[in-house]
Enzyme design. Structure first.
Site, PDB file in Angstrom:
ATOM      1  N   HIS A 135      43.367  38.034  55.710  1.00 46.94           N
ATOM      2  CA  HIS A 135      42.915  37.227  54.635  1.00 46.94           C
ATOM      3  C   HIS A 135      44.131  37.128  53.581  1.00 46.94           C
ATOM      4  O   HIS A 135      45.215  37.864  53.851  1.00 46.94           O
ATOM      5  CB  HIS A 135      41.894  38.067  54.225  1.00 46.94           C
ATOM      6  CG  HIS A 135      40.452  37.798  54.967  1.00 46.94           C
ATOM      7  ND1 HIS A 135      40.109  38.634  55.916  1.00 46.94           N
ATOM      8  CD2 HIS A 135      39.515  36.785  54.820  1.00 46.94           C
ATOM      9  CE1 HIS A 135      38.941  38.265  56.522  1.00 46.94           C
ATOM     10  NE2 HIS A 135      38.657  37.001  55.933  1.00 46.94           N
ATOM     11  N   LYS A 139      42.303  39.297  48.119  1.00 52.40           N
ATOM     12  CA  LYS A 139      41.436  39.978  48.696  1.00 52.40           C
ATOM     13  C   LYS A 139      41.123  41.538  48.364  1.00 52.40           C
ATOM     14  O   LYS A 139      42.035  42.015  48.610  1.00 52.40           O
ATOM     15  CB  LYS A 139      41.285  39.793  50.033  1.00 52.40           C
ATOM     16  CG  LYS A 139      39.673  40.245  50.652  1.00 52.40           C
ATOM     17  CD  LYS A 139      39.425  39.929  52.035  1.00 52.40           C
ATOM     18  CE  LYS A 139      38.072  40.319  52.711  1.00 52.40           C
ATOM     19  NZ  LYS A 139      37.139  40.076  51.511  1.00 52.40           N
ATOM     20  N   THR A 146      32.974  40.325  57.058  1.00 52.96           N
ATOM     21  CA  THR A 146      32.910  39.814  58.220  1.00 52.96           C
ATOM     22  C   THR A 146      33.103  40.938  59.411  1.00 52.96           C
ATOM     23  O   THR A 146      32.637  40.938  60.359  1.00 52.96           O
ATOM     24  CB  THR A 146      33.590  38.664  58.410  1.00 52.96           C
ATOM     25  OG1 THR A 146      33.233  37.824  57.320  1.00 52.96           O
ATOM     26  CG2 THR A 146      33.475  37.825  59.680  1.00 52.96           C
TER      27      THR A 146
HETATM   28  N1  LIG Z   1      30.102  35.637  52.572  1.00 52.52           N
HETATM   29  C1  LIG Z   1      31.009  34.833  52.703  1.00 52.52           C
HETATM   30  O1  LIG Z   1      30.848  33.674  53.321  1.00 52.52           O
HETATM   31  C2  LIG Z   1      32.272  34.917  51.982  1.00 52.52           C
HETATM   32  C3  LIG Z   1      33.333  33.774  51.851  1.00 52.52           C
HETATM   33  C4  LIG Z   1      34.267  34.024  50.949  1.00 52.52           C
HETATM   34  C5  LIG Z   1      34.303  35.041  50.197  1.00 52.52           C
HETATM   35  N2  LIG Z   1      33.344  35.982  50.204  1.00 52.52           N
HETATM   36  C6  LIG Z   1      33.232  37.109  49.075  1.00 52.52           C
HETATM   37  O2  LIG Z   1      33.221  36.606  47.963  1.00 52.52           O
HETATM   38  C7  LIG Z   1      33.681  37.285  46.795  1.00 52.52           C
HETATM   39  C8  LIG Z   1      34.391  36.320  45.787  1.00 52.52           C
HETATM   40  O3  LIG Z   1      35.427  35.643  46.662  1.00 52.52           O
HETATM   41  P1  LIG Z   1      36.318  34.609  46.025  1.00 52.52           P
HETATM   42  O4  LIG Z   1      37.278  34.267  46.856  1.00 52.52           O
HETATM   43  O5  LIG Z   1      35.640  33.422  45.335  1.00 52.52           O
HETATM   44  O6  LIG Z   1      36.954  35.526  44.598  1.00 52.52           O
HETATM   45  P2  LIG Z   1      37.706  35.226  43.084  1.00 52.52           P
HETATM   46  O7  LIG Z   1      38.264  36.364  42.971  1.00 52.52           O
HETATM   47  O8  LIG Z   1      38.157  33.863  43.602  1.00 52.52           O
HETATM   48  O9  LIG Z   1      36.277  34.760  42.387  1.00 52.52           O
HETATM   49  C9  LIG Z   1      35.645  35.949  41.896  1.00 52.52           C
HETATM   50  C10 LIG Z   1      34.975  35.377  40.563  1.00 52.52           C
HETATM   51  O10 LIG Z   1      34.051  36.506  39.973  1.00 52.52           O
HETATM   52  C11 LIG Z   1      34.499  36.632  38.574  1.00 52.52           C
HETATM   53  N3  LIG Z   1      33.825  38.065  38.102  1.00 52.52           N
HETATM   54  C12 LIG Z   1      34.227  39.264  38.012  1.00 52.52           C
HETATM   55  N4  LIG Z   1      33.383  39.992  37.404  1.00 52.52           N
HETATM   56  C13 LIG Z   1      32.208  39.343  37.473  1.00 52.52           C
HETATM   57  C14 LIG Z   1      30.870  39.390  36.608  1.00 52.52           C
HETATM   58  N5  LIG Z   1      30.638  40.724  36.218  1.00 52.52           N
HETATM   59  N6  LIG Z   1      30.101  38.552  36.639  1.00 52.52           N
HETATM   60  C15 LIG Z   1      30.420  37.108  36.983  1.00 52.52           C
HETATM   61  N7  LIG Z   1      31.560  36.811  37.414  1.00 52.52           N
HETATM   62  C16 LIG Z   1      32.546  38.043  37.738  1.00 52.52           C
HETATM   63  C17 LIG Z   1      35.767  36.681  38.433  1.00 52.52           C
HETATM   64  O11 LIG Z   1      36.295  36.359  37.069  1.00 52.52           O
HETATM   65  C18 LIG Z   1      36.144  35.441  39.408  1.00 52.52           C
HETATM   66  O12 LIG Z   1      36.104  34.273  38.855  1.00 52.52           O
HETATM   67  C19 LIG Z   1      34.482  38.460  47.524  1.00 52.52           C
HETATM   68  O13 LIG Z   1      33.554  39.414  47.522  1.00 52.52           O
HETATM   69  C20 LIG Z   1      34.571  37.844  49.083  1.00 52.52           C
HETATM   70  O14 LIG Z   1      34.945  38.848  50.067  1.00 52.52           O
HETATM   71  C21 LIG Z   1      32.505  35.867  50.976  1.00 52.52           C
HETATM   72  O1  LIG Z   2      38.117  35.267  51.055  1.00 57.69           O
HETATM   73  C1  LIG Z   2      37.455  36.279  51.341  1.00 57.69           C
HETATM   74  O2  LIG Z   2      37.521  37.300  50.379  1.00 57.69           O
HETATM   75  C2  LIG Z   2      36.419  36.262  52.268  1.00 57.69           C
HETATM   76  N1  LIG Z   2      35.686  37.355  52.417  1.00 57.69           N
HETATM   77  C3  LIG Z   2      34.481  37.473  53.206  1.00 57.69           C
HETATM   78  C4  LIG Z   2      34.694  38.845  54.103  1.00 57.69           C
HETATM   79  O3  LIG Z   2      35.016  39.801  53.429  1.00 57.69           O
HETATM   80  O4  LIG Z   2      34.384  38.839  55.115  1.00 57.69           O
HETATM   81  C5  LIG Z   2      34.259  36.138  54.309  1.00 57.69           C
HETATM   82  C6  LIG Z   2      35.790  35.823  54.700  1.00 57.69           C
HETATM   83  C7  LIG Z   2      36.575  35.290  53.484  1.00 57.69           C
END
Ligand SMILES: NC(=O)c1ccc[n+]([C@@H]2O[C@H](COP(=O)([O-])OP(=O)(O)OC[C@H]3O[C@@H](n4cnc5c(N)ncnc54)[C@H](O)[C@@H]3O)[C@@H](O)[C@H]2O)c1
Ligand SMILES: O=C(O)C1=N[C@H](C(=O)O)CCC1
Length: 238
Positions: A135, A139, A146
């Site tokens: 990733h 991250k 995942t």
């Molecule tokens: N389930 C999925 O399909 C999937 C896919 C991508 C990312 N993710 C997960 O999603 C999360 C976010 O990923 P991202 O790439 O958008 O991260 P990012 O760092 O780009 O965005 C996170 C946002 O959350 C904000 N934030 C921090 N604390 C906060 C709070 N208390 N309240 C509201 N907002 C707050 C930050 O300021 C930032 O804008 C990570 O945990 C990642 O692993 C999951």
């Molecule tokens: O970009 C990330 O952070 C992602 N988080 C999710 C994970 O932790 O599996 C999904 C994939 C991208």
């Protein structure tokens, strides 16, 4: 439907675009600089809040949305040690949370293939199994959510494995998950079975965040009117 966004980072911005493209209305966007908006009428008007933030705040965000009477769809990872207790809380209070470590349809197909392959490999003890996830460098958590879900799928179906570790040196009953952080990689997950004579690899390689974000918006559409802790298995029939 009326959608609130909690977390306006890489995922929040992608989800916003896709939600608007699908005809939904974004009624509130909450990030670290406007947390008081959880109490706003605009946020309370949402049918669902889509939450993608950071591991240490996810549960508090869910509870603030629940208190506002708003259902949550969340993909935030790195907190799921708390999931059993949260499920009990949700069942007792009649709230709604749809959570997935990965909302991508392709990844969920990959997860199903992973479980099927793991079950087959019970017949072939000469293969060891390991996982690598790659990733982007921003991250915060490792292994990825995942990867943990994929590892759980292997542990449920491959009898000779009972746990996973981050280290490369493993006991026979353990499988290793190696995490690599590199550039702007959206997400690559590879599962490798290796014997003395050959290796078998399956890989999912996300080209962008589009698949994750589309899946989250479709999950929000699915969640309308439902209660309890929901997951991709409730929405996908495979
Ligand atoms: N389930 C999925 O399909 C999937 C896919 C991508 C990312 N993710 C997960 O999603 C999360 C976010 O990923 P991202 O790439 O958008 O991260 P990012 O760092 O780009 O965005 C996170 C946002 O959350 C904000 N934030 C921090 N604390 C906060 C709070 N208390 N309240 C509201 N907002 C707050 C930050 O300021 C930032 O804008 C990570 O945990 C990642 O692993 C999951
Ligand atoms: O970009 C990330 O952070 C992602 N988080 C999710 C994970 O932790 O599996 C999904 C994939 C991208």
């Amino acid at each position: 439907m009326k959608i609130a966004l909690i977390g306006y980072g890489k995922m929040g911005k992608t989800i916003e675009r896709i939600a608007l493209e699908r005809g939904h209305e974004i009624v509130s966007v909450i990030d670290i600089d406007n947390l008081d908006d959880f109490e706003s009428d605009a946020f309370k008007s949402a049918d669902v809040a889509i939450e993608f933030t950071v591991p240490k705040v996810a549960l508090s965000n869910y509870r603030r949305a629940f208190a506002a009477g708003v259902a949550v769809v969340s993909g935030t990872t790195g907190w799921t040690d708390e999931l059993p207790a949260l499920k009990k809380e949700i069942d007792e209070t009649g709230k709604t949370l749809f959570w997935s470590s990965n909302f991508s349809l392709g990844v969920n197909i990959f997860m199903a293939v992973n479980k099927y392959l793991a079950a087959i490999m019970n017949q072939f003890p000469n293969y060891n199994v390991e996982m690598t996830e790659v990733h982007h460098t921003q991250k915060l958590d490792a292994p990825s959510g995942t990867a943990i879900t994929l590892a759980d799928g292997i542990l449920e179906n491959l009898n000779r494995k009972t746990g996973w570790v981050k280290e490369t040196e493993t006991k026979p009953e353990e499988m290793a998950i190696k995490s690599i952080r590199e550039g702007q990689v959206p997400g690559i997950h590879t599962i490798r079975y290796e014997s003395e004579v050959d290796s078998i690899e399956i890989t999912h390689d996300a080209k962008s965040r589009e698949g994750f974000a589309l899946g989250a918006v479709v999950a929000a559409e699915f969640t309308a009117g439902k209660k309890g802790l929901l997951g991709m298995g409730d929405m996908l029939k495979f």
